[in-house]
Every structure is written in structure tokens, then in C-alpha cells.
Design an enzyme around this catalytic site. Sequence first.
Site, PDB file in Angstrom:
ATOM      1  N   GLU A  65      20.121   7.118   0.119  1.00  0.00           N
ATOM      2  CA  GLU A  65      19.957   6.093   1.143  1.00  0.00           C
ATOM      3  C   GLU A  65      21.257   5.917   1.933  1.00  0.00           C
ATOM      4  O   GLU A  65      22.320   6.373   1.513  1.00  0.00           O
ATOM      5  CB  GLU A  65      19.564   4.767   0.489  1.00  0.00           C
ATOM      6  N   ARG A  68       5.508  -7.830   4.173  1.00  0.00           N
ATOM      7  CA  ARG A  68       6.356  -8.720   4.937  1.00  0.00           C
ATOM      8  C   ARG A  68       5.902  -8.746   6.395  1.00  0.00           C
ATOM      9  O   ARG A  68       5.805  -9.774   7.005  1.00  0.00           O
ATOM     10  CB  ARG A  68       7.800  -8.199   4.880  1.00  0.00           C
ATOM     11  N   ARG A  69       5.626  -7.544   6.925  1.00  0.00           N
ATOM     12  CA  ARG A  69       5.317  -7.411   8.351  1.00  0.00           C
ATOM     13  C   ARG A  69       3.880  -6.944   8.536  1.00  0.00           C
ATOM     14  O   ARG A  69       3.534  -5.813   8.160  1.00  0.00           O
ATOM     15  CB  ARG A  69       6.276  -6.386   8.973  1.00  0.00           C
ATOM     16  N   LYS A  72      17.441   1.784 -15.851  1.00  0.00           N
ATOM     17  CA  LYS A  72      16.507   2.632 -16.602  1.00  0.00           C
ATOM     18  C   LYS A  72      16.982   2.815 -18.036  1.00  0.00           C
ATOM     19  O   LYS A  72      16.166   2.836 -18.969  1.00  0.00           O
ATOM     20  CB  LYS A  72      16.355   3.970 -15.895  1.00  0.00           C
ATOM     21  N   GLY A 118       9.683   9.307  -5.448  1.00  0.00           N
ATOM     22  CA  GLY A 118       8.760   9.738  -4.405  1.00  0.00           C
ATOM     23  C   GLY A 118       7.502   8.906  -4.463  1.00  0.00           C
ATOM     24  O   GLY A 118       7.085   8.465  -5.535  1.00  0.00           O
TER      25      GLY A 118
HETATM   26  N1  LIG Z   1      10.406   4.904  -3.876  1.00  0.00           N
HETATM   27  C1  LIG Z   1      10.444   5.520  -5.055  1.00  0.00           C
HETATM   28  O1  LIG Z   1      10.524   6.748  -5.121  1.00  0.00           O
HETATM   29  C2  LIG Z   1      10.346   4.706  -6.310  1.00  0.00           C
HETATM   30  C3  LIG Z   1      10.337   5.376  -7.563  1.00  0.00           C
HETATM   31  C4  LIG Z   1      10.215   4.632  -8.745  1.00  0.00           C
HETATM   32  C5  LIG Z   1      10.132   3.244  -8.658  1.00  0.00           C
HETATM   33  N2  LIG Z   1      10.170   2.627  -7.442  1.00  0.00           N
HETATM   34  C6  LIG Z   1      10.097   1.159  -7.406  1.00  0.00           C
HETATM   35  O2  LIG Z   1       8.943   0.783  -6.700  1.00  0.00           O
HETATM   36  C7  LIG Z   1       9.176  -0.453  -6.023  1.00  0.00           C
HETATM   37  C8  LIG Z   1       8.849  -0.290  -4.546  1.00  0.00           C
HETATM   38  O3  LIG Z   1       9.660   0.711  -3.997  1.00  0.00           O
HETATM   39  P1  LIG Z   1       9.385   1.315  -2.543  1.00  0.00           P
HETATM   40  O4  LIG Z   1      10.262   2.499  -2.427  1.00  0.00           O
HETATM   41  O5  LIG Z   1       7.924   1.493  -2.342  1.00  0.00           O
HETATM   42  O6  LIG Z   1       9.930   0.134  -1.612  1.00  0.00           O
HETATM   43  P2  LIG Z   1       9.737  -0.061  -0.032  1.00  0.00           P
HETATM   44  O7  LIG Z   1       9.332   1.231   0.593  1.00  0.00           O
HETATM   45  O8  LIG Z   1      10.940  -0.749   0.462  1.00  0.00           O
HETATM   46  O9  LIG Z   1       8.486  -1.049   0.087  1.00  0.00           O
HETATM   47  C9  LIG Z   1       8.581  -2.408  -0.243  1.00  0.00           C
HETATM   48  C10 LIG Z   1       7.317  -3.107   0.214  1.00  0.00           C
HETATM   49  O10 LIG Z   1       7.357  -4.467  -0.199  1.00  0.00           O
HETATM   50  C11 LIG Z   1       7.060  -5.295   0.915  1.00  0.00           C
HETATM   51  N3  LIG Z   1       7.769  -6.564   0.786  1.00  0.00           N
HETATM   52  C12 LIG Z   1       9.106  -6.779   0.796  1.00  0.00           C
HETATM   53  N4  LIG Z   1       9.372  -8.077   0.634  1.00  0.00           N
HETATM   54  C13 LIG Z   1       8.181  -8.696   0.542  1.00  0.00           C
HETATM   55  C14 LIG Z   1       7.788 -10.054   0.375  1.00  0.00           C
HETATM   56  N5  LIG Z   1       8.701 -11.026   0.274  1.00  0.00           N
HETATM   57  N6  LIG Z   1       6.466 -10.328   0.307  1.00  0.00           N
HETATM   58  C15 LIG Z   1       5.553  -9.358   0.428  1.00  0.00           C
HETATM   59  N7  LIG Z   1       5.863  -8.064   0.581  1.00  0.00           N
HETATM   60  C16 LIG Z   1       7.167  -7.749   0.632  1.00  0.00           C
HETATM   61  C17 LIG Z   1       7.478  -4.521   2.136  1.00  0.00           C
HETATM   62  O11 LIG Z   1       6.744  -4.999   3.239  1.00  0.00           O
HETATM   63  P3  LIG Z   1       6.900  -4.334   4.690  1.00  0.00           P
HETATM   64  O12 LIG Z   1       6.284  -2.978   4.575  1.00  0.00           O
HETATM   65  O13 LIG Z   1       6.107  -5.237   5.585  1.00  0.00           O
HETATM   66  O14 LIG Z   1       8.371  -4.300   4.969  1.00  0.00           O
HETATM   67  C18 LIG Z   1       7.117  -3.100   1.730  1.00  0.00           C
HETATM   68  O15 LIG Z   1       5.756  -2.841   2.024  1.00  0.00           O
HETATM   69  C19 LIG Z   1      10.630  -0.830  -6.312  1.00  0.00           C
HETATM   70  O16 LIG Z   1      10.663  -1.666  -7.435  1.00  0.00           O
HETATM   71  C20 LIG Z   1      11.249   0.512  -6.678  1.00  0.00           C
HETATM   72  O17 LIG Z   1      12.365   0.386  -7.539  1.00  0.00           O
HETATM   73  C21 LIG Z   1      10.274   3.320  -6.270  1.00  0.00           C
END
Ligand SMILES: NC(=O)c1ccc[n+]([C@@H]2O[C@H](COP(=O)([O-])OP(=O)(O)OC[C@H]3O[C@@H](n4cnc5c(N)ncnc54)[C@H](OP(=O)(O)O)[C@@H]3O)[C@@H](O)[C@H]2O)c1
Lengths: 435, 435
Positions: A193, A48-49, A208, A309
Site C-alpha cells: 500500500e 460508507r459511500r 496474525k 486478495g
Molecule cells: N484485502 C485482503 O486481501 C484481505 C485479506 C485478509 C483479510 N482481510 C481483512 O478483510 C477486511 C476487509 O478488507 P478489505 O481489503 O476488503 O477492505 P476495503 O477494501 O477497504 O473495504 C472496506 C469496506 O468497508 C466499508 N466501510 C468502511 N467503514 C465503514 C463504516 N463505518 N460503515 C460501513 N461500511 C464501512 C467500505 O465502504 P466503502 O466501499 O463505501 O468505502 C468498504 O466497502 C479487513 O479486516 C482486512 O484485514 C483483507
Amino acid sequence: MEVDKPVRVALLGCGVVGTQVARLLAEQADDLTARVGAPVELVGIAVRRLGLERDADLPAELFTTDAEALVAREDVDVVVEVIGGIEPARTLILRALEHGASVVTANKALLAEDGATLFAAAESARRDLYYEAAVAGAIPILRPLRESLAGDKVTRVLGIVNGTTNFILDKMDSSGAGFTEALEEAQALGYAEADPTADVEGFDAAAKAAILASLAFHTRVTAGDVYREGIAEVTASDVASAREMGSVVKLLAICSLVEGPDGPAVSARVHPAMIPLSHPLASVRGAYNAVFVESEAAGQLMFYGPGAGGAPTASAVLGDLVTVSRNRLGDVRGAGESAYADLPILQMGSTETRYHVQIDVDDKAGVLAAVAQAFAEHDVSIQTVRQEGRGDDAQLVVVSHAASDADLSATVESIRRMAFVRDVSSVMRVEGASE
Amino acid sequence: MEVDKPVRVALLGCGVVGTQVARLLAEQADDLTARVGAPVELVGIAVRRLGLERDADLPAELFTTDAEALVAREDVDVVVEVIGGIEPARTLILRALEHGASVVTANKALLAEDGATLFAAAESARRDLYYEAAVAGAIPILRPLRESLAGDKVTRVLGIVNGTTNFILDKMDSSGAGFTEALEEAQALGYAEADPTADVEGFDAAAKAAILASLAFHTRVTAGDVYREGIAEVTASDVASAREMGSVVKLLAICSLVEGPDGPAVSARVHPAMIPLSHPLASVRGAYNAVFVESEAAGQLMFYGPGAGGAPTASAVLGDLVTVSRNRLGDVRGAGESAYADLPILQMGSTETRYHVQIDVDDKAGVLAAVAQAFAEHDVSIQTVRQEGRGDDAQLVVVSHAASDADLSATVESIRRMAFVRDVSSVMRVEGASE
Ligand SMILES: NC(=O)c1ccc[n+]([C@@H]2O[C@H](COP(=O)([O-])OP(=O)(O)OC[C@H]3O[C@@H](n4cnc5c(N)ncnc54)[C@H](OP(=O)(O)O)[C@@H]3O)[C@@H](O)[C@H]2O)c1
Ligand SMILES: NC(=O)c1ccc[n+]([C@@H]2O[C@H](COP(=O)([O-])OP(=O)(O)OC[C@H]3O[C@@H](n4cnc5c(N)ncnc54)[C@H](OP(=O)(O)O)[C@@H]3O)[C@@H](O)[C@H]2O)c1
């Protein structure tokens, strides 16, 4: 595709998970080349950014905010979606498939809401759609369910699939804290969160559960099909009461093959439950996840590990990426959606579980008999009852045999109306114990 | 192959595992058809004794004693080998591949002794060779290692992979029994064979360690490369001593990526070890198996379940059979052997582990200092030491930091020769605890 050409990967999202995917792609490049049979090359990252500082040391020219254009690139073989949420993730995945890319995603919310559309698109594009990271992070559970147990009949899946709620409940159990206090600690430590709704109210676990139930029973189950109760109502006294019974309270995702009114059916639900300390899931501490699987031939299996994570989730994404890349090179696909069984989904009212009910009453003769009578009238059979006097009031703890949600609710209703009943202070399901 | 034609399966062996494979093939026929995409048909069963009564209700005309002819049949697509042992299993598998069949086997002994020959034959025939059932029975562990963790770097695999020895050690722990008594009980209950050598001396676990290490580190490791110590020397006092330390004795298969003299190397060993009760493997009871995996990105994972038994093992065989059959229908192969890393194998003398050493000494001044000096002289650094007087003798319990087998042996040698040392009553490795 020629075997010497690299497999070209587009990454959608570079947050917690995406950054680690990019890092591992660079750090493990040689091993990935050997395991895939061709180099794996990262050709673009949509975010996004643009200006944001990212943990991994990534070339600025890879970044774009035009995700639509990235997934439409002719030279992209695999798209990894780690943006999350429904839109634009869904549209981007559909576009990627239309343009001939295979897809790896960690997006449980999207899969549980609208997996059918994605699977159909993968099918008609004849491409892979893999999503191991969507359930229980690093723990390999979807592949074992889909492939290793393909010759067996899974009867039940019982999972601790949300680390935040497990951390909170574990804290309540070990320190005697109440829910709010434990939640605050989880937030302070980064395990929950600022807006904890998705975790605490069980939405994440329900997504899930839908994915697990679909795979285990070869039936389409969506998040909306999953009965859901969160942990916000769990009290310190519920947890203490569980302890006294040699049990512990866990938020469980429970998917089971049950006998419905018209034959076999699927039941999928998420709710707090007491499980005995002797059950393998009872010792799953902190933010860890575990999935317990029962099947006819294999018996009882358990899969345990970190459920979230950045790095653990990226490990699961990369495992899928290797398989999907190998498939691209061999011009083949892995197994697609399997929903042939198409079983009906049993409503919660008809699902039978055991219950632990704690009732504060006046300590006088005939109370136990009246309570027992109320259970009997609603066809809820009692397994054990314990009565403890405390001056002029007493506490009754009843554990029932399996009963329907509807019958139990009616029982509790009628008990609440009894004159000598001061409070029904805890009603909680009991799982993982023998009848 | 046309998609409507059935997948034709030949079964070699119809004993504990084979009978259950045949039963599941019949009972799950409809599900298998849906999952494979074509019916799976059992066309022949090779055994030694034709007349024998078998548990499953199988048509007599399927049986033959001519296994060679069965694997050479033109119409056989998949051969399932559950005879066991080296010959004739090896020759039959090679013939099957030569004749164009894919192979599923549960034969750990053969894979660990001569996997290379089998993999080469599968490669040149361009057929699948799958063997999930060979390690830890029903527990899906090979597929996760090979596929789910393919994008990660596995650093250590720690497994309880032999149910017989785990049953015996668990019995010793819970009842205080000695080894012989616990073994007799295991035999009476059918958990140990009349000749228990393969289990008790660690040969079975060593074969599994070889298979796990090969997959985890992409390096050929044979049973002969695995250092092996059985449990026959484990005494009731070792077990009691472990208890006192908050530990439990388990027979572990340990495969690790270590820093050798010339860079990264593989260490593979099977021996009894003390692990702390807080370690997830400590609570693996009875004849259950579990495999604990550490990898760089995923962190710590554990896979738990029944490690043997006809039906559980058959579940793993059928999972492979479904994959292999789907591959036949799609005219593709799964990933073959991956040995590209080709790391050197570290000898046990150079492998570093921690040790628990219990020494019975005369209770007089200077003894502790002399013992500590012996450790220091051999470069074995001490983590903790506990001394307990008991009249005119005393007991010293030393736990060392990581030290090489060679240095530790030399230390023990020199301690044994000391005048005030009555006995070195227990020397055992310590695993799974933080340094
Ligand atoms: N975090 C975990 O531990 C975890 C575990 C299992 C599954 N997941 C899954 O993995 C996925 C990602 O999770 P996350 O924790 O990595 O999320 P996150 O930290 O919020 O990262 C989301 C990313 O997507 C980008 N983004 C958001 N809107 C966008 C758009 N319209 N176009 C292009 N890029 C966009 C954001 O860009 P910016 O950086 O520029 O804001 C950011 O880089 C989710 O489906 C989540 O359920 C996460
Ligand atoms: N049992 C377990 O729990 C378990 C678990 C994991 C892996 N495994 C592996 O599975 C394999 C089979 O084990 P099992 O316990 O089923 O063994 P088993 O009960 O001893 O059965 C062996 C079968 O092979 C047949 N057989 C022996 N020699 C033969 C020959 N020359 N030609 C044709 N058939 C022959 C026997 O025929 P008859 O019946 O006529 O004697 C018998 O049916 C082994 O590799 C074992 O390591 C077993």
C-alpha cells in the site's frame, strides 16, 4: 429455525473482500443451498459511500450506510464483517451477537487486539464467531489448528503470513535490490500500500501471530504480547550474507511452546530471520503465504497458498459461512474460544534463538580470539565462525547456538566497543535449522 | 448424555496406529478433557492376539478378542476402528453405528470400496463417521476440503498420497537407481512392506483418490472408478529423461472436474507423471505426502506433511475423536456424506492429459516428419520436440499438448510399427505444467 427458510446474511463492508463475498454468494447459490441445507440469502450490505461503483453486479436496494440498523434487524441470521479496523467493526459485531446473529469476520486487527471481548459476547449470546480469513487469507489454517490437531500437542508454528513483506524480501533475494527499491516495486505492482507501515513494520504479521498462538496453545495472546521487528532494516548485504550461508531471509511469525522460568510458556514474535534453503518455508515465493506447524504426534505439517486478495479471502469467509449457517439450521454452535491452558507469555529478552552476526574487523592476529571471548563471556555459545580476509580488513561471520536476546545484545554491545571492530554489519536471527 | 460423564471409547485394533492412539489418549488425557469438555475414557481394545507385547503400557484387562461384543456394549460412545481391510472392519463399524456409537476410522480401503453403505448407516443412526486419517495420514486435508472450501468450487486435487512410492521414486531420482534396487532399499528401511503390491501398484493411492474426489466434487467415487497405473514400469531412463526436461517423476493421485460429453464430470486417476521442478509438489521428498488443491476462488493451496506412521496417523484419529466426542456431548452431528452433485465419472480413454514420449529411431532424414505426421493423424498436437543424434541412431523426445489417452495410445501404436523406429522407450504423462 425451520429448515425450509433461507439463512439470511448481512454483509458489513463491500470493498476488496466484501465484493467477492457478494459475488460468490450469487454465483455459488445452488451449491451453497445444497451444502448448507437451505438457501443463503444476502439481505443487506453496509458501506460508507452509497453511490460507489462496485465490481459485483449487486441490486442497489441491498445497500445501506446504516450498519447499526442492519445488524439489529430481527431477520438476520449471520453477519459477515469485512470492514476492518477496530471501530465501528467491534461495536457492530457485538450488536450483531446481542441481536442473535452468528458472525463471520476477516478482521485480524480487531481479533488480535480485543478478541476476548468478542469471544465472551459470542459465548453469552450462544452464537458462533468464525474468522478463518483473518490469518493467511485462503489457506485453511485456523480450522486445522483448532480441530484437526485438537488431539495433538502443537509445539511450534512458523509462518510467512504477510505477502507484502515476502514479496519485498523475495525481490531483494532474486535481484539484489535494496529494501527501498524493492518496496517501490511492490507498491508499483499493487503488492504494497501507499502507506506500507502495517505490513513492513510487522504489525499485520503480529496480529496474525497472536491469533495463531492463541489457537495453538489454548492461551490468550494479544498483538501487544507479540515481540515485533519489521523488515525496514534488512539490507541487501544481510540478504547476500544469507545466500552465502545457503539461507534466505524471511519475515517470520513464530509461536512456540517453551520452557519458561515457571514451567511451560508461550513465546510469540515476528522478525526477519534467516532460514536454510532446505526448509519448506524457504521456497515460498512472491506474495504467497505458508504456515509450518510442528506437533508432537503429527510431526511437521505445512499449509501453503495465497495469503490475501479479494477472491481467496472470500473463499475462506464463505467456508466459515457454510459452517455457521449449518450450525444455525441445526441450532448448535461450533467450539468457542479455548483458553484453558492460560500459559504465561515469555518476554523476548528470555526467548532463546540462534543468531547470525557479521563483523567487519581489522585483519590482525588475536581478533578472532577476542571476539570469541566476548561471546563466551556472555554465555553465548558459538556454532560456526568463518573469517575472510580482504586486504587489511576482514569479515567474521559467527552463527551462535540458541541464546537469549538479552545475552546476544550484550555480546554485540561489547564487540562494538572493541578497538579493532569497524562495524557489526549484520545481526539476524536464524530459524528452522537444526542446532 | 450428561456433561460430567466421560466419553467412552472402544478401540478396534492395536497395531501400528492403534497403539499410538492408546498412548496419546493416556498422555494427553488432561488436554483432551479440556478440549472435549469431559474426560475421554478408553474402555476396551479389540485385537486378534491377546498375549502380544504392545508398545504402549496398557492394562491387560482392557483387551479382548471379541470385537463384536465390544462394539455392542451399551456404554460405548465412540468406536475407533484401526484394524484395516474390508472384513471384519465393515461389519464392526455397522454394528457400532447400530448400537448408537459414533465412529472414527483410518480405513481408506473400506471407505473407497463401500463408503456408501457406511455413510447410509451413519445417517440412519444419526451418528458421526469421521475418517481424516484415511488420506495422507497426519495432514489435515479432508476437513479443509469438506469445511474450509465449502463455499468455493474445487476444480482439481493433485496429491502425492503414498509415501512408499514417493520414497522409491525419490531414491531413483537422487541416486539413478532402478526400480527394483530402490524398492529393496525401501523395504530394508521399513518404508515398503514385504509384499509391496498395494503401494507399488497404486491401489493405496487409488483408494485415497476415490475419497478425495468424493469430497472435492460432492459425488460418490469408489476405488473401482479410479484409473490406476503403478510405478513398477518406471525405469531409470524415464527418471533421467524427466531430469533432462527439468522435471521429476511422481506417482500422482489426480482428481479433476472436467467437461465431459454431457456436461461437467469427474476424472479420478493414479499414475506416474512428470511434473516440473518449479511445481510445489516436486520438492516433496522421501516418504512425505502432499496434496495440492486448485479452486476457483482460493486459487492454489498445498497441504504437506507425514502421510503415514503410527503417531502421525494417530494425531489425525484423535483430532476426529475430539470433534466426534464434542458432538456427542452436545447431542449433535457433523455434516454427513455430501453427494448431491452426483456427477458422471469420465473414463480414462476420454480424459485428456499431456504426454512425454521418447522414441529411439534410426538417424535418417524424414524420420521426424513421419513421427510428427503420426501424431497429427491421431489429433495429438505436439508442444515441443527434441531430436538428438547418437551415431547412426537418434532419440526423439516429444511433449504433446493435452490429448486423450485413446488418441495417444493409437499414436504410439502406429509409431511402434514404423520401420525406422527401434523402440518407444518411454511414454509418460506430464502434469502440473502450463499448457
Ligand atoms: N484485502 C485482503 O486481501 C484481505 C485479506 C485478509 C483479510 N482481510 C481483512 O478483510 C477486511 C476487509 O478488507 P478489505 O481489503 O476488503 O477492505 P476495503 O477494501 O477497504 O473495504 C472496506 C469496506 O468497508 C466499508 N466501510 C468502511 N467503514 C465503514 C463504516 N463505518 N460503515 C460501513 N461500511 C464501512 C467500505 O465502504 P466503502 O466501499 O463505501 O468505502 C468498504 O466497502 C479487513 O479486516 C482486512 O484485514 C483483507
Ligand atoms: N500404519 C500407517 O501408517 C497408517 C496410515 C494411515 C492409515 N492407516 C490405516 O489404519 C488402519 C490400521 O493400520 P495399522 O498399520 O495400525 O495396522 P496393523 O499394525 O496391522 O494393526 C492391525 C490391528 O488390528 C488387529 N486386528 C486384526 N484383525 C482383527 C480382528 N479380526 N479383530 C480384532 N482385531 C483385529 C490386530 O491385532 P493383533 O495386534 O492382535 O494382530 C492389530 O492390532 C488401516 O486401515 C490402515 O490402512 C495406517
